[in-house]
Design an enzyme around this catalytic site. Structure first.
Site, mmCIF file in Angstrom:
data_model
loop_
_atom_site.group_PDB
_atom_site.id
_atom_site.type_symbol
_atom_site.label_atom_id
_atom_site.label_comp_id
_atom_site.label_asym_id
_atom_site.label_seq_id
_atom_site.Cartn_x
_atom_site.Cartn_y
_atom_site.Cartn_z
ATOM 1 N N ASP A 106 0.866 -1.173 0.000
ATOM 2 C CA ASP A 106 0.000 0.000 0.000
ATOM 3 C C ASP A 106 0.909 1.232 0.000
ATOM 4 O O ASP A 106 2.127 1.118 0.228
ATOM 5 C CB ASP A 106 -0.901 -0.034 1.241
ATOM 6 C CG ASP A 106 -1.923 1.095 1.265
ATOM 7 O OD1 ASP A 106 -2.238 1.648 0.183
ATOM 8 O OD2 ASP A 106 -2.401 1.424 2.363
ATOM 9 N N ASP A 108 -0.131 5.140 1.140
ATOM 10 C CA ASP A 108 -0.341 6.017 2.300
ATOM 11 C C ASP A 108 -0.350 5.215 3.599
ATOM 12 O O ASP A 108 -1.076 4.230 3.737
ATOM 13 C CB ASP A 108 -1.668 6.766 2.158
ATOM 14 C CG ASP A 108 -1.655 7.737 1.001
ATOM 15 O OD1 ASP A 108 -1.175 8.870 1.185
ATOM 16 O OD2 ASP A 108 -2.112 7.356 -0.094
ATOM 17 N N ASP A 298 -2.114 -0.669 5.570
ATOM 18 C CA ASP A 298 -2.548 -0.120 6.862
ATOM 19 C C ASP A 298 -4.044 0.161 6.950
ATOM 20 O O ASP A 298 -4.531 0.571 8.005
ATOM 21 C CB ASP A 298 -1.804 1.193 7.126
ATOM 22 C CG ASP A 298 -2.336 2.340 6.269
ATOM 23 O OD1 ASP A 298 -2.444 2.150 5.027
ATOM 24 O OD2 ASP A 298 -2.674 3.392 6.823
#
Length: 356
Positions: A106, A108, A298
Site C-alpha cells: 500500500d 499512504d 494499513d
C-alpha cells in the site's frame, strides 16, 4: 437498476468482498426496497427523529480512525496474535523457503506517513531507494486507493506494477518486467464505464462539502475520496449529511470507509484482493504452490487482500498499525519506518543468497 444494485451488493456481502460494517451507504430511489436502498429508507425515517443513520456513520468513522491504543491487556493480546514482522523475520523466511516472493505494498501509511494534506504525502528518498532495491530482488506492486498516475508520480519508479483506485486501474512497468514472460503491456481497468459518473459525483461533492471546514475531496479516477482528517469531530455529522445528499441519487455507487476518509466506489466485484489475484495471474503464478505473496498495508481496504492470502493459506499479510484492529493480517508493523526496515532486511537476505 434496482436489480443491479441488489444482486451486486448482496453477492459482495455474501462472498465477503465487502463487509456489512464496511458499507456505510448505497444510493437509490425512494421507492426501492433492495438491501442497499433499505439503508436510505431507514435514514429517511430516522432523520426526523434525530438522524439515526448519520449517527451510525459517525460512529463508524470514529471506529475506523482510532487515535489511542486500547487497554494494555487487549493490546498485548492483539500483539500476541499479530506479532511484529521484524521480530518474526526469521520465521517468515522459513515460511517462504523455496518459493518466489512477490511484494504488494500500500502507499499512504505504509510507504509514506499519513499527513493532513493528501497532496503532500511524499515518500522519502530513503524509502524510494529501498523500494527500488526491493523491485530488483522481487516482483513488486504498489496497490493504492489513490489515482494510479498520482501514486506513480509520488513513487517515481517505472519498474514497478501500479494498481490505483483500490485496484481498479492496473498497469505494468513501462519497459516491461524481467519477471514476466513476453513484452506485451499490462493494463486492467474493470470500472471504465464508471468514469463519467465518478467525475460527476466528484464535482458535486466538491461543491457540497465547501461548507465543511477542512474537508477535502480527491478524484482518484475510478473512485472519489472525501478526506476528513482536518475536519473537527463535531462537524463529522455535517460532512456525512452533505455526502449522503449527493450519493442518494447514484444507485450504482457505494460508500466505504478508511482512515479518516470516506471512499465512493462503483458497485463491482473488484477490490485490492482481486487486484492481487490478477497480478499474480499476470506474472504466471496463478494456482502455483511455489509463490509467496507478501502484502503490507494499513487500511480497511487492504483487508480484502489479507483475506485472500489467509483463505488460500498462501503468503501472508502485514498490517501497519500502532493500535489493535480487527484484521486478517498475520503480522504487524507499527509505522512506515518499520516497513522500511523490514524491506531492507528482505533485500539484504536476497542479496546474500544471490551472492551480490
Amino acid at each position: 437498476m434496482v436489480r443491479f444494485v441488489e444482486e451486486n451488493i448482496t453477492t459482495m456481502l455474501e462472498t465477503k468482498i465487502i463487509s456489512n460494517s464496511e458499507v456505510l451507504y448505497v444510493g437509490g430511489d425512494e421507492g426501492d426496497t433492495s438491501p442497499g436502498t433499505k439503508v436510505l429508507q431507514d435514514f429517511q425515517i430516522n432523520e426526523e427523529g434525530g438522524g439515526g443513520l448519520i449517527r451510525s456513520w459517525v460512529d463508524s468513522m470514529r471506529a475506523c480512525s482510532p487515535t489511542r491504543p486500547k487497554s494494555f491487556n487487549s493490546q498485548a493480546c492483539w500483539i500476541k496474535e499479530h506479532p511484529s514482522a521484524l521480530k518474526m523475520f526469521e520465521e517468515i523466511l522459513l515460511e517462504s523457503e523455496g518459493k518466489q516472493i512477490v511484494m504488494f505494498l500500500d502507499y499512504d501509511g505504509t510507504l509514506s506517513p499519513i499527513v493532513d494534506d493528501p497532496d503532500r504525502a511524499f515518500i522519502s528518498k530513503k524509502m524510494r531507494n529501498t523500494v527500488r532495491k526491493l523491485a530488483e530482488c522481487f516482483p513488486t506492486a504498489i496497490v493504492s486507493g489513490r489515482c494510479r498516475e498520482k501514486v506513480s508520480s509520488f513513487v517515481k519508479l517505472t519498474e514497478l506494477y501500479y494498481a490505483g483506485s483500490h485496484g481498479m486501474d492496473i498497469k505494468g512497468p513501462e519497459q516491461g518486467s524481467k519477471y514476466k514472460k513476453g513484452n506485451q503491456s499490462l493494463l486492467c481497468q474493470p470500472a471504465t464505464e464508471f468514469l463519467p459518473v465518478i467525475n460527476e459525483v466528484y464535482e458535486k461533492l466538491v461543491d457540497k462539502t465547501k461548507s465543511v471546514t477542512g474537508a477535502k475531496v480527491e478524484n482518484n479516477k475510478f473512485c472519489a475520496s472525501v478526506h476528513f482528517r482536518c475536519v473537527e469531530e463535531n462537524k463529522w455529522s455535517d460532512l456525512a449529511h452533505q455526502v449522503r445528499s449527493v450519493l442518494k441519487n447514484y444507485p450504482k455507487l457505494m460508500l466505504t470507509q478508511g482512515r479518516k476518509v470516506l471512499e465512493i466506489r462503483p458497485i463491482i466485484k473488484w477490490d485490492k484482493g482481486k487486484a492481487l489475484e490478477f497480478l499474480l495471474e499476470s506474472l504466471g503464478y496463478d494456482n502455483c504452490t511455489d509463490v509467496f505473496p507478501i502484502y503490507i498495508g494499513d487500511d480497511r481496504t487492504d483487508e480484502d487482500a489479507f483475506k485472500i492470502l489467509r483463505d488460500k493459506r498462501q503468503g501472508l499479510g502485514i498490517l501497519v498499525s500502532k493500535y489493535a484492529k480487527e484484521t486478517n493480517a498475520s503480522y504487524s508493523l507499527q509505522e512506515p519506518d518499520e516497513v522500511m526496515v523490514f524491506l531492507e532486511r528482505l533485500v539484504e537476505w536476497k542479496q546474500l543468497r544471490c551472492g551480490s
